[in-house]
Structures are given as C-alpha cells and as structure tokens.
Design a protein around this motif. Structure first.
Motif, PDB file in Angstrom:
ATOM      1  N   PRO A 180      -8.488  -2.102 -10.479  1.00  0.00           N
ATOM      2  CA  PRO A 180      -7.796  -1.586  -9.227  1.00  0.00           C
ATOM      3  C   PRO A 180      -8.882  -0.797  -8.372  1.00  0.00           C
ATOM      4  CG  PRO A 180      -8.049  -0.341 -11.372  1.00  0.00           C
ATOM      5  CD  PRO A 180      -8.736  -1.496 -11.609  1.00  0.00           C
ATOM      6  N   PHE A 181      -8.216  -0.321  -7.286  1.00  0.00           N
ATOM      7  CA  PHE A 181      -9.151   0.333  -6.292  1.00  0.00           C
ATOM      8  C   PHE A 181      -9.930   1.564  -6.968  1.00  0.00           C
ATOM      9  CE2 PHE A 181      -9.349   3.793  -3.183  1.00  0.00           C
ATOM     10  CZ  PHE A 181     -10.214   3.236  -2.191  1.00  0.00           C
ATOM     11  N   MET A 220      -5.477   8.022  -1.928  1.00  0.00           N
ATOM     12  CA  MET A 220      -4.073   7.237  -2.270  1.00  0.00           C
ATOM     13  C   MET A 220      -2.905   8.075  -2.357  1.00  0.00           C
ATOM     14  SD  MET A 220      -5.276   3.952  -2.474  1.00  0.00           S
ATOM     15  CE  MET A 220      -4.037   2.943  -3.309  1.00  0.00           C
ATOM     16  N   HIS A 221      -3.270   9.447  -2.193  1.00  0.00           N
ATOM     17  CA  HIS A 221      -2.016  10.190  -2.127  1.00  0.00           C
ATOM     18  C   HIS A 221      -1.361  10.212  -3.598  1.00  0.00           C
ATOM     19  CE1 HIS A 221      -2.525  11.132   2.172  1.00  0.00           C
ATOM     20  NE2 HIS A 221      -2.545   9.543   2.130  1.00  0.00           N
ATOM     21  N   TYR A 222      -2.110  10.137  -4.642  1.00  0.00           N
ATOM     22  CA  TYR A 222      -1.459   9.950  -6.026  1.00  0.00           C
ATOM     23  C   TYR A 222      -1.340  11.565  -6.479  1.00  0.00           C
ATOM     24  CZ  TYR A 222      -2.736   4.964  -6.379  1.00  0.00           C
ATOM     25  OH  TYR A 222      -2.579   3.803  -6.206  1.00  0.00           O
ATOM     26  N   THR A 223      -0.798  11.505  -7.538  1.00  0.00           N
ATOM     27  CA  THR A 223      -0.470  12.679  -8.049  1.00  0.00           C
ATOM     28  C   THR A 223      -0.832  12.944  -9.702  1.00  0.00           C
ATOM     29  OG1 THR A 223       1.736  12.271  -8.423  1.00  0.00           O
ATOM     30  CG2 THR A 223       1.146  13.668  -6.411  1.00  0.00           C
ATOM     31  N   THR A 224      -1.230  11.840 -10.213  1.00  0.00           N
ATOM     32  CA  THR A 224      -1.512  11.395 -11.714  1.00  0.00           C
ATOM     33  C   THR A 224      -2.427  10.514 -12.014  1.00  0.00           C
ATOM     34  OG1 THR A 224       0.481   9.633 -12.070  1.00  0.00           O
ATOM     35  CG2 THR A 224       1.122  12.215 -12.158  1.00  0.00           C
ATOM     36  N   GLU A 270      -2.191   8.309 -14.211  1.00  0.00           N
ATOM     37  CA  GLU A 270      -1.409   7.161 -14.402  1.00  0.00           C
ATOM     38  C   GLU A 270      -1.368   6.326 -13.140  1.00  0.00           C
ATOM     39  OE1 GLU A 270       2.523   7.724 -15.751  1.00  0.00           O
ATOM     40  OE2 GLU A 270       2.928   5.637 -16.661  1.00  0.00           O
ATOM     41  N   GLU A 271      -1.252   6.677 -12.024  1.00  0.00           N
ATOM     42  CA  GLU A 271      -1.206   6.118 -10.866  1.00  0.00           C
ATOM     43  C   GLU A 271      -2.448   5.603 -10.441  1.00  0.00           C
ATOM     44  OE1 GLU A 271       1.402   8.266  -7.895  1.00  0.00           O
ATOM     45  OE2 GLU A 271       1.209   9.770  -9.439  1.00  0.00           O
ATOM     46  N   ARG A 284      -4.672   4.733 -12.412  1.00  0.00           N
ATOM     47  CA  ARG A 284      -5.008   3.275 -13.329  1.00  0.00           C
ATOM     48  C   ARG A 284      -6.294   3.066 -13.561  1.00  0.00           C
ATOM     49  NH1 ARG A 284      -2.975  -1.180 -10.841  1.00  0.00           N
ATOM     50  NH2 ARG A 284      -2.917  -0.258  -8.766  1.00  0.00           N
ATOM     51  N   GLY A 315      -9.020  -6.713  -1.183  1.00  0.00           N
ATOM     52  CA  GLY A 315      -8.487  -5.335  -1.610  1.00  0.00           C
ATOM     53  C   GLY A 315      -8.068  -4.238  -0.851  1.00  0.00           C
ATOM     54  N   TYR A 316      -7.720  -3.264  -1.360  1.00  0.00           N
ATOM     55  CA  TYR A 316      -7.311  -2.068  -0.646  1.00  0.00           C
ATOM     56  C   TYR A 316      -8.422  -1.821   0.467  1.00  0.00           C
ATOM     57  CZ  TYR A 316      -5.841   2.585   0.828  1.00  0.00           C
ATOM     58  OH  TYR A 316      -5.231   3.711   1.382  1.00  0.00           O
ATOM     59  N   GLN A 317      -7.910  -1.631   1.977  1.00  0.00           N
ATOM     60  CA  GLN A 317      -8.983  -1.354   2.893  1.00  0.00           C
ATOM     61  C   GLN A 317      -8.689   0.027   3.239  1.00  0.00           C
ATOM     62  OE1 GLN A 317     -10.512  -4.045   4.708  1.00  0.00           O
ATOM     63  NE2 GLN A 317      -9.607  -5.421   3.013  1.00  0.00           N
TER      64      GLN A 317
END
Lengths: 923, 294
Positions: free
Chosen positions: B103-104, B159-163, B165-166, B168, B235-237
C-alpha cells in the motif's frame, strides 16, 4: 352479482376473439376502473332485482350506460375511464336514488351500495353525495393512485417523475427515475395510456408530456397482477385526459427561480472543494408554458384532446460558466371514438423534441466551445380498439410504435455573444457545427480544453402489439364469481447506434499555464478507425392469464401467471439473453367483518427481469479501432518528431473488437415478493393502513473481469490470464452472489377527499441490503472485493416520513386552495472508496458495503397556494408555490473520490428554496 | 386455493445453477524459520545479519496449469513459448493472490519498502527502519521521522484518512481475539515449530480441476531494503507541497513472468511443496522452503 351465461352468440364472438388473439397479440396495464354494488330495500335490507342503474359522467364517452340489477341486487360497470360519476337507481315502487361524485380510479373497483326507500312514485328522488370509502377491500396491490386533484393541489413539482415520489416506498433514484420498492432506478416500468413507454435500452422513463394532461397516476410497488408485466421495481401507470362533450381550454405559465440561494461554489468551497476561478454564478430558472384544448368532435361519439408544453430551464450548479440549457417541446394529441356501444377506438401520438446545450456540468475547466449539445426526443403512437362483446366481456387490442433518439455532438456556435455560449468565428454561419476538424480535450481537471469532437447518434424503436380478453362476473358452479383476463403480446425493440470522432481523431492537449490554443502541446492523440454503426435487438412475446375469484362476497383471491419468452441479441446477432420465464402470482384480500371498513390481505408474486438492450449490447463486438500516439510532451529533450518513434510512429493499437464475453448459462434476474396488507377505517373518511413487504431479488446482471489477477485486497494487479493486463475482458454473468434483500413496512393514515380536504401521512421503515444497486453492474469485477459487496445499499433509508394534504378554503365562489407537503428521509448509507493503485481510481473497499457512515437526514417542506378567480367565459387561477420553505441544504450525496482528494465532501445537496409563480386560464 | 398446486408447480424447478464453479480457495502458506534471517550490507560497507519477522516480504501465490523443474534453479510454473531470446515465456496464470501487499507508504523514503501485515503498529514500523536496519524514515523536509504518531498523522493528512484501518500499513484486527494487537495478529504467525504460518484466500476463483498452486516470497533487497516486485515509479502519485513522488506498486506481470522478479534471498515453493487441486474444498499447506541463491 352479474351472471355471465355463455350463449351461442357469445360463443361465436369468442371464437372470433380467439382468432384475433392468434393473429394479433395482446397486453397490458389497466387504464380504467369499475363501479359495482348491491341495491337493497331501505326497509328490510333485502336485495332488489330489476333496478335500472344509470351511469353518467363527463368522462364517459358513448353517453350514459345502463345496467339492471340481477337476482342478488348486484350491478357492475367496467372499463370506466377515471373520473367522477353519478350513479342513479330507479325502479317503480321505489324512490329514485342518485349517488353523485363517485370517483373512479385506475384499476380500482368502487363498491357503491344503494338503498332505495319505498315510494308510490318514481318521481320522488333522493340525491346523495358519494363518500369515498378509504378502505379498498378488494385491492391486493401495494401502491397509490394519484388523482388529478392531488396532482394539481399538492406542491409536486409539475412532472410525473417528481409526483411519483409522493408514494410510499418510492425514494431517490437518478435523473428523475426513482427507486421503487428497493429496486434500482432502471428497473421500473412506465405505461402511458396502456402503452409501455419504458426506454428499451436503459430501463428508464423515455417520454415527457404536458403535466396538466394527466388524469391519474397509478404508482404500484408490489402485488400487481400479471397483466402489468415484468419489473423488478414498480410500475408507473400514467393515464391522460380523454376530453368530454364540453369544449375546454387550459393554458398556464409557470416560472421557477432559485437564483437567490447561496452560490453553489461558495457552498462547495465550504465543503473543502476548490473551484476553478470562473465568473460563475449559480443558476436555476425553470419556465413552462402549457396549453391544452379538448372537446367533442361528435357529441358522445368522438372526443379529442391536444396538449402542448414548452419547458425551458437554465441550471448551472457546479461551477460551469455556461448553464445547462434545456429546451423541450412536448406534444400529446389523443382522439377517442365510440361509434357504437360495442366499439371504442383510441389513438394518441406523443412527441417531445428537446435540446440540451452545455451538457458538461461536472468539469469546471470545460470552455464554452468545448461544450456538448444533446438532442433527444421521439414519438409514441398508439392505436387501440376496445370491443365490448357484452357488458361483462371485452377485448382490448392495441398496437404501439415508439421511436426515441439521442444525438450528442458539439454544441452549435452562435453569434449572440450575450449568452456566453460557443461563439461562432466570423466566417461561420449561426448554428455551425464542425464535424470534420478533430476535437481537442484536456486531461480531467488539469487545464482548459477546446472543441470536443465526439458524436453519438442513437435511435431506439419499439414495436408492440397486444390484446387482452376480459370475461367478468363469471359464475362459478362451486360458488362465487370470477373476473378472468387473458392476453398475449409481441414486442420487438431495436437499438441503432453510431459513434465516432470528428475527423476520426481526438487530441489530448496539455497546457498547464493558461487557455491558449497556440501553446498547446499534444499530450497524446488517438486516430480512430472511423465511426462505428451497430444494432442490438430484442424479440419478446408473452402471455398471461389471471383471475379475480370471489368465492364469497367478502373475499377476493387474485391469481394467475404470465409467461415471457425473450431473446436479446448483440450486434452480431448472437442471442445473449434468452428466457422462458414464468411469473406466478397469488394474492388475496378479505373483509373479515363484511362492512367495507377492514381489509386483511397479502400474497406472493414472482417478477422477472427480461433484460434490456443495454445489457445485451454489453457483448456487442463493435468498437473503435484506434492508434495511440504520444505527443510532444513525451519527446521534450529527446526527439524531433513530436512523438516517441515506436513502431511506425504508433505507440499502441487498440483492436477494433469489443472483447466482452457472455457466460453461456445466464439466469434471469427475478424477485420473489411476499406482501401483507392491512387497512382499517378509523373514523369516517380516515383509514389506517399498513403494508409489509419482503422481496428477494436474485441473479442480477453483473460483469466480472476475467483477465487480471488482483492482490489480496484488490488494490493491485499481479498477473493476467492473457499476459496483457491492459486488456480489459469482462464477462456478463448472473451470479448467485448478485442479490438484494428488501423489507419495508409502511404505516399510513389516509384521509380521502371530503369536507374540502384530503391528505395522506406515511411512515416507512426499510431495510435494503444487497450486492448491486443496478441491474448491470461491475460489483464483482475485482475478485477480492467480492467479500465486501453485500451490505446496506443507497435504498436503505431506515425511516421515511411523507405527508401531503390540501384544503380548499370555504370562500366560494372564489376557491382558494392550500397544499402542503413534507418529506423526511433518514440518512442513506454512505459508500467510501479507497485508492486503488491499479485502476488509479477510488474503487477499493476495506469494509462491507454501506457500513462506513450514513448521510445526515434530509427533510423538506413545501407549500402551494392557489386562488381561483372567475373571469369572463372562464376561470383564472393564480398559483404560488414555495419549495423547501426552510431552505434546508443538507448534503444528499457525498463523494470520497473526486480528482485526487480522498476525502468526503458533499457534491450534491438538496434543492434549495425555490419560488414558483403560475398563472392559469381555463374555460 | 385450487390454483396453489399449479403455482407451486410453476415455481418448482426455478433454482438456477450457473454452471461455473466459483470458489474462495483457502489454504496456508508456510515459511521456514530461516526466512526471517537475512544479511544486509550497511552503508559503511559492513554486513549485518538480522533475524526478524518483519523481514517477511509480500508473498505471491498463483494457480497455474502446472509446474516444472529445470527451467530455473527453483521450481517454476509451466511456461509458454519464448518469442524473444532472453525473455521468458508467459505462464498464463488462472488466478492468484498475495499475502501482504504494497500500500501507499506515505513517505517517499518508504516507497517499495513496506509490506502490509508485517508491523504491529506505527511505532513498530519506525523502530524497524530507525533502530533495526538503520535507514531512518525521512519526511518531505528531509527530517528524520522518529515517532509512529508522525507516520500516522502524515498518512492521515495525505490521504485524508481517519483510521489506521484505512492506511492499511499496520495490523488493525485482533485476529486471535486476545484483547491486544501484537505479533500474533500479523499475517504470518510463528508456530511452535518455529515456522511461520499465514492463511490465504484466493477470492472468487473459477475453479479448474488440476490447476497447481505455486508461489514465492519477495525478500527485501540486501542493500536498498526495497522489494524487487515493486515498481517505485507507479502507484499513488503524491503531489503536495514539497512532496512529489509515486508511492510504488506491484508489477502487473509478477505471475506471468516471475523469473524476472525472483532474486537471491527470495523463498520459492519447492516442487514437493506445491499443491494440485482436486477439489475447490482443498485446503492446502504450501511450503515456501526453497531459498534462491542466484
């Protein structure tokens, strides 16, 4: 009850009917209602045979109808156009009794019992105003009939698509196509005066017409009989006015404006979304001009109605410098001829040519000259013959031809610079469209773009012939009566498409500085092999038989089945979807106390999805052949030809063939529905009701990816079966995992029209879980993601409240009417997707569908005020309507996948406060 | 009610069999204890041998028509024709999956160095790079990242994640339900015999009787600590402020041309450790017990 005896004469007629059935073909949804009842002696309540029942209505072509009550005092009128009726009972020795204002609704039977007092003279008459029984003790379907009163007095949006939303169990949807009964927006059936007008390609509605021409709308969500056809969702059964013996005219002008609301760009910015710096103002204006005229051609024999509506709207809501400009002209003409009491002929033609300029409203970087125009429309025409063999037997035969079209291309230029639309060059004539010069576009969201040369011509045809035989009131030797119907239908649908690019080439440009065509660098470009033209078809025939059996007076059992034989072919003529489908249904309604005040009912039905052309075309072979060239951008500092010199200046070749396949053994998607109905009159004119529905939908159309191999969570590709992971090969399937499970409980109070007001309040509790929200989806394309597919869907709106009411103020003769509506929707499950390295998009789930979050609840209240003014030779009506009077703007749609932001923001909110002014003249 | 038998008859026989066996194929991957030992070349030119389960790289599993010895030094899937000299023929896999993916990783300095399912938390990840292999994580400003919270926050910001789990990158599920997330909740858990065991699922696979399960583990580079199966240019840029890099992703032909990516230090299934399916209900134990040394 009517005793139906088959005489030799009738047998001969039936023989000819059967012959017609064999050479013609049959079909469907009801466009009429019925009145029946029992006449009794007011003194001793005993039935009175031999009473003459006379039926009169402005809606009844052919003049008054008469029946005579049978030995049980029963009478029945069938095939009645919806409207208000007067029922008069006369017999020597009794006073004549007239029941006025009996409202007949589509597919409903009004039970109107009459009590006749003894009298020495028939000159003595009693006139009573009919009350509507709020409990229909014979109806076994789940749905509602929206009458003209309701449609005109409630703030319902002045389109049948929005009016349908008033029914319980109808929610959201897409593009005016609602979700009905937990199904997808493209799984409904639309009928216009008995003709199926569902788009054969998309499964959505396909025609528009004057809203004021609607007589009634029947919205059916379940429990419907086989004659209504196939649909995994609901049925929208539209019946338009027919005309009367009176010349009537109605013209109206409505203007709606929502421009004074907060600018959409400000709202989106507040949500964290940065717009391109344009001089954009949000824009919402809607203008409709509608007229209709109806009347007699020959009194009691031939009527006509012609209606027209001009619809124009300007809507820009996502930061685009030019608004979406819709300009539509809707024409509906209908003629009804009843030369004798035995034969009624109806024909209508509907046309709705429209143009939509500046179609692209989701990319703030699109320049006016790169905008697109869509022209759309078509016609539907029907010829219908209703042959009344006797009062209780008829044959309904119709032929329908429909053509609809969509044409997409560059928006024509104009020399009118005030509009800000695509401006013509000095040498170009007004309306010029360049079909030769290759188009140019920019990468999504990266920079400006110019003329986009894609064009698309789409013609869709439906040829339909159907016939339905109704034998009503047949005595059963074992007891009770039967209303028997049987029909057959043949349908052929065709979808012709032409797609291509102007000059067969499309340039993708890169200009990161500013909009200046002279400084464009070709990022890359495509040379295509030319326009493609292909055809997809579907052939279908079906038959149904159904019976409404009343073994005892207070019990109705409706059962029957339909058989659909369908073959859908792709452009190679290969049969992609085939089916021989049975749709059995069994429902019952019981009035346990026999007082017309209580109903307990329910049953089971199977509903099949015969597929649509859009599914069959999935495996069509036609496709662009194209060469991909890399442009100057890739050669900077390394080459002098402006592209990478791969092989013959080509970088890549896309084969012409569409590689999608179809699994040989496809099932047919179907729903199995269990329904429980309850209704009870609480007080006079007010009923409480409840509908409980459980529907299982299985084997929906899906496509999966057969070429690539994903890693453990589906975020990356680690291999491919063909050795080239860039080649997408999809396979049409109907896997067992593609399913939906839907439960809904409706609880409602229904106040029928009386004492100047009517209303309905509904609460619905819903659980709607499944794997796919559309009838053809790619939920299973990414194998590892399959584990997350099943969960609450967008239709899982747990709590929905809908309330509608109107009240005509006691200010006669100048009638004032107030209509109100209130709707509350608890939040829908929110999908959140995560970055997927392979597809460069956000289609990765890490949790089960629909469990991440829920939208905020959305509620809206609207009010409408109408003032009638008597004027010379007619009436003037002033309408004032406020939609969303509290100007709620709760988000109703979120995105977690927009450009490169992986975060939630609302890209759609509920419609803001809007005002509508209307002026109507009628005589 | 007389219609009921007819209706039942009509509904009977409406069950549908797609005629295609689609199954979630499950099994266990087993790595020898030696797979978590590797000798690295440090920046000062010295060598250091480490033994740590965080050395376990992504495992690639594929289903092939068969395997063949002699093509390479290790057991290799059957190969199609070679069209170009030096370019291996295609193996045309039926299906496959991974145990751990890429993952990123949120920092440019971590691109292609982090496999999912190997770290108990972000501090554990920082500890690995900073203290164990001594190649500290560096942020967009060139500063050393010394806390797990900084890694987490950077991931959330980008990535504007909040957990977690996101994100990864770390273990987030208490798989053994003992109340804590620890080594026993990673993809690979060490057994009493010292070997490392991981469950796998090859999702929604069209079953072909007789296809063979084969796989290998990609060990990190002895010098760069990167995984050879990862393409750092894809992958993610990420393009924010001074951060401008690609996050890396697996090559898309790892199962088609595995020999291009298998290198010294990787562990491959031996010919005796493969599994040929006789039923979609098979639950094989596949042993990646051959160390590639060339």
């Amino acid at each position: 009850m009517i005793r139906f005896r088959i005489s030799l004469r009738t047998l001969s007629k039936l023989a000819s009917v059967l012959a017609v059935l064999m050479i013609a073909f049959p079909a469907m949804a009801q466009t009429t209602g019925a009145i029946r009842g029992v006449v009794t002696d007011a003194e001793d309540d005993l039935p009175i045979p031999g009473v003459t029942i006379t039926l009169f209505s402005d809606a009844l072509i052919g003049g008054v109808q008469q029946r005579t009550t049978d030995n049980t005092g029963g009478y029945q009128f069938v095939e009645l156009p919806p409207g208000d009726y007067d029922v008069t009972a006369t017999k020597p020795g009794f006073k004549s009794v007239t029941v006025a204002g009996v409202v007949v609704q589509i597919s409903r039977t009004v039970v109107r019992n009459v009590q006749m007092p003894l009298s020495d003279s028939t000159e003595e008459t009693i006139e009573v105003v009919a009350t509507r029984n709020p409990v229909d003790t014979e109806e076994t379907s789940r749905g509602e009939v929206l009458t003209k009163d309701f449609l005109q007095k409630i703030p319902a949006g002045r389109s049948y698509q929005s009016a349908v939303q008033m029914a319980a169990g109808v929610t959201g949807g897409s593009g005016g196509n609602p979700n009905m009964g937990g199904a997808a927006y493209n799984e409904n059936t639309y009928m216009l005066d008995g003709a199926n007008i569902t788009d054969p390609v998309t499964g959505t509605f396909s025609v528009n017409f004057n809203y004021d021409a609607i007589e009634q709308i029947e919205v059916v969500l379940g429990g419907y009989e086989p004659e209504y056809g196939v649909s995994l969702g609901g049925v929208v059964n539209l019946v338009t006015e027919t005309g009367t013996n009176n010349l009537e005219f109605d013209s109206s002008l409505f203007y709606m404006n929502g421009n004074w609301n907060p600018k959409m760009d400000e709202r989106l910015t507040a949500d964290g979304y940065t717009l391109a710096p344009t001089g954009f103002d949000s824009n919402y204006q809607n203008l409709t001009l509608a007229s209709k005229i109806s009347g007699p051609i020959v009194r009691d024999k031939a009527w006509f109605i012609v209606s027209y509506q001009w619809a124009r709207s300007l809507i820009a809501n996502t930061g685009i410098s030019v608004p979406r400009d819709f300009d539509g002209h809707y024409v509906l003409g209908k003629a009804t001829l009843q030369p004798t009491s035995e034969h009624r002929f109806t024909t209508f033609i509907q046309m709705d040519p429209s143009t939509i300029d500046n179609l692209v409203q989701d990319d703030p970087f699109v320049k006016p000259e790169a905008q697109q125009r869509q022209t759309q429309g078509g016609y539907v025409t029907q010829g219908r013959w209703q042959w009344f063999l006797n009062p209780d037997a008829n044959l309904d035969t119709q032929v329908v031809v429909q053509k609809s079209y969509i044409e997409v291309g560059s928006v024509p230029c104009t020399h009118d610079r005030t509009l800000g639309y695509n401006t013509c060059k000095p040498t170009e004539p007004e309306g010029f469209v360049d079909w030769e010069t290759p188009g140019r576009t920019g990468l999504y969201g990266a920079y400006d773009s110019v003329a986009f040369g894609y064009f698309y011509f789409d013609d869709r045809y439906r040829y339909q012939a159907s016939s339905k035989l109704s034998l009503l009131g047949i005595d059963d030797p074992l007891g009770g009566t039967h209303d028997l119907k049987a029909g057959v239908e043949a349908v052929q649908t065709v979808w012709d498409q032409i797609q291509g690019y102007a000059g067969n080439t499309l340039y993708y440009d890169l200009n990161e500085v500013s909009y200046d065509p002279s400084t464009f660098k070709n990022y890359y470009w495509l040379e295509t092999t030319g326009p493609i033209k292909f055809r997809t078809t579907q052939s279908q025939w079906n038959a149904f038989v159904q019976d409404a059996w009343k073994p005892i007076p207070d019990l109705t059992v409706k059962y029957g089945t339909r058989f659909d034989n369908v073959v859908s072919r792709n452009d190679l003529g290969e049969p992609v979807l085939t089916g021989k489908l049975w749709g059995p249904r069994l429902y019952a309604a019981w009035d346990p106390f026999g007082d017309q005040k209580t109903k307990i009912g329910g049953g089971y039905g199977r509903f099949n999805d015969t597929g649509r052309l859009g599914v069959a075309s999935f495996t069509s072979a036609a496709n662009y052949g194209s060469k991909l060239y890399l442009g100057e951008y890739f050669s900077e500092g390394s080459g002098d030809k402006g592209y990478i010199n791969g092989s013959g200046d080509m970088y890549d070749i896309t084969p012409r063939e569409n590689l999608n396949t179809s699994w040989d053994n496809l099932a047919t998607p179907h729903s199995d529905e269990l329904l429980v109905l309850f209704q009870r009159e609480l007080v006079r004119d007010v009923a409480f009701g409840s509908n409980l529905t459980y529907k299982m939908t299985r084997f929906m159309y899906e496509f999966d990816q057969t070429n690539v191999v994903y890693d453990q969570d589906g975020s990356g590709v680690i291999g491919s079966r063909t050795g080239d992971p860039l080649i997408d090969i999809y396979r049409l399937r109907t896997p067992s995992l593609a399913r939906r499970d839907y439960f809904q409980g409706d609880f409602y109070l229904d106040k029928v029209q009386s004492r100047r007001w009517a209303g309905r309040l509904t609460y619905s509790y819903t659980q709607s879980v499944g794997s796919s929200t559309q009838s053809l989806s790619g939920s299973f394309a990414n194998d590892p993601q399959t584990q997350y597919n099943y969960g609450p869907m967008a239709t899982d709106l747990r709590h929905v409240v809908k309330g509608y009411a109107y009240w005509s103020l006691p200010t006669d003769p100048w009638v004032q009417t107030i209509g109100v509506s209130f709707e509350y929707y608890s939040g829908a499950p929110l999908e959140r997707y995560y970055y997927n390295d392979w597809s460069y998009s956000y289609n990765l789930r890490i949790r089960d569908r629909g469990i991440y979050h829920r939208f905020e609840p959305v509620w809206v209240a609207s009010i409408k005020f109408s003032q009638d003014l008597d004027v010379k030779r007619g009436k003037l009506v002033l309408d004032f309507e406020v939609n969303n009077i509290f100007n709620n703007q709760s988000p109703d749609n979120f995105s977690s996948a927009f450009y490169t932001l992986n975060r939630l923001f609302a890209y759609s909110r509920q419609d803001p406060l809007r005002l509508q002014l209307g002026l109507r003249y009628q005589f | 009610m007389r219609a009921l038998p007819l209706l039942l008859a009509l509904t009977a026989g409406c069950t549908y069999e797609e005629g295609m066996t689609i199954a979630d194929l499950t099994g266990t991957v087993v790595l020898p204890e030696e797979a978590v030992t590797r000798t690295f070349q440090k920046q000062d030119g010295t060598e250091e041998t480490l033994t740590d389960p965080r050395l376990i790289g992504p495992v690639y599993l594929g289903l092939f028509s068969g395997v063949q010895d002699g093509l390479k030094s290790y057991t290799h899937p059957l190969m199609g024709p070679m069209f170009q000299p030096g370019v291996p023929g295609d193996t045309y896999p039926y299906a496959g999956t991974t145990v751990g993916d890429l993952p990123f990783p949120c920092f440019e300095s971590l691109v292609c160095k982090v496999s999912s399912g190997r770290y108990t938390d972000f501090d554990n990840m920082v500890d690995w790079f900073t203290d164990v292999i001594e190649t500290p994580i560096v942020d967009a400003y060139g500063d050393e990242v010394d806390t797990g919270d900084y890694v987490r926050q950077t991931c959330y910001d980008l990535m504007h994640y909040t957990t977690d789990e996101e994100v990864r990158l770390t273990a987030t599920t208490d798989r053994n339900e003992d109340g804590v997330i620890d080594l026993k909740d990673l993809d690979f858990v060490q057994g009493n015999d010292g070997k490392f065991y991981a469950d796998f699922t090859i999702w929604q696979t069209q079953y072909v009787d007789g296809f063979t399960l084969w796989g290998w583990m990609d060990a990190p580079s002895e010098v760069s600590h990167m995984f050879s199966t990862c393409d750092p240019s894809q992958g993610y840029q990420e393009s924010t402020y001074s951060s401008d890099f690609a996050g890396g992703m697996q090559y898309p032909d790892l199962l088609n041309s595995p020999s291009l990516y298998i290198s010294s230090g990787d562990w491959v299934v031996s010919s005796g450790g493969t599994h040929t399916y006789s039923s979609p209900d098979d639950h094989p134990e596949i042993h990646l017990d051959f160390l590639v040394t060339e």
